[in-house]
Design an enzyme around this catalytic site. Sequence first.
Site, PDB file in Angstrom:
ATOM      1  N   ARG A   1      -1.165  -0.411  -8.903  1.00 38.06           N
ATOM      2  CA  ARG A   1      -2.372  -0.163  -8.618  1.00 38.06           C
ATOM      3  C   ARG A   1      -2.566   1.455  -8.742  1.00 38.06           C
ATOM      4  O   ARG A   1      -2.023   1.988  -7.889  1.00 38.06           O
ATOM      5  CB  ARG A   1      -3.048  -0.566  -7.144  1.00 38.06           C
ATOM      6  CG  ARG A   1      -4.368  -0.140  -6.725  1.00 38.06           C
ATOM      7  CD  ARG A   1      -4.630  -0.267  -5.237  1.00 38.06           C
ATOM      8  NE  ARG A   1      -4.404  -1.618  -4.591  1.00 38.06           N
ATOM      9  CZ  ARG A   1      -3.759  -1.864  -3.274  1.00 38.06           C
ATOM     10  NH1 ARG A   1      -3.406  -0.973  -2.684  1.00 38.06           N
ATOM     11  NH2 ARG A   1      -3.702  -3.081  -3.181  1.00 38.06           N
TER      12      ARG A   1
ATOM     13  N   ASP B   1       0.962  -1.085   0.085  1.00 43.03           N
ATOM     14  CA  ASP B   1      -0.109   0.081   0.079  1.00 43.03           C
ATOM     15  C   ASP B   1       0.901   1.404  -0.059  1.00 43.03           C
ATOM     16  O   ASP B   1       2.052   1.183   0.475  1.00 43.03           O
ATOM     17  CB  ASP B   1      -0.841   0.121   1.208  1.00 43.03           C
ATOM     18  CG  ASP B   1      -2.177  -1.229   1.168  1.00 43.03           C
ATOM     19  OD1 ASP B   1      -2.312  -1.424   0.123  1.00 43.03           O
ATOM     20  OD2 ASP B   1      -2.534  -1.378   2.340  1.00 43.03           O
TER      21      ASP B   1
END
Length: 277
Positions: free
Chosen positions: A157, A107
Amino acid sequence: MLPPIAGRFVAGESAPAALEHARQINQRGVGTILNLLGEHYDERGPADDDADTYRALVDDIAGADLRACLSVKPSQLGLDVGENVFRENLARVVEHAAGEGVFVWIDMEDHTTTDATLDAFEHHAREHESVGVCIQANLKRTPADVARLAALPGKVRLVKGAYDPPQSVGYRESERVDEAYRDLLERMFRTFDGGIAVGSHDPAMIARARDLHDEHGTDYEIQMLMGVREDAQAELAADCEIWQYAPYGSKWLSYFYRRVSERTGNLAFALRALVGG
């Protein structure tokens, strides 16, 4: 105990509960990205403990017939303690996961962590293709990061960005962030060989990704949060690869309040549930 209302956004307090959630949504054609809740540790002990928990989760995923992977936060693995602590714990998780055939997402947190996160991703992507990283459209630096990442294996992402950056390094106006997101999508579909993850609930961005796929033939997937547009997730799964980001763990309270405060629709759902409506 996790109250039912929070269960819309959190996949339980334990790994068995999270794995059962993964099993259920797999039946609807949706993959699961499991994230153990926890972040911003200022001591090494909790960071080491969470790395150990992730390694155990890798074993659970590998031993089950599930379409599932995991996602880790740099500050959860010790970045606030020291970059060396983060790198050591990340290596323990990624190398163990690679050996078991389990994908690991890294992340992205606030703008101060971007360099450390991308450097760590690049190191592991050159050794294991089963690793991905998140980048944020609301940062002015991201076009240069896309150019850097295009040459690397692994997945990327793209999200709009959940952290409000200073004006000197990012955008806060939603229209400007949307413009940046569209531009970055086009760059990625034009320059990447594949491995694009469209992290968005925005129907316009999802439709744009589909058009870009048709134009360039580049492989991609869509990623959404647990509890947000879940009917759409199941519908999209009929035509494209879709994954749901599903957090779990005992530290669910702050995450839950963040989710219900982000959108009026989420808040209205929470209020109806509280009064039994």
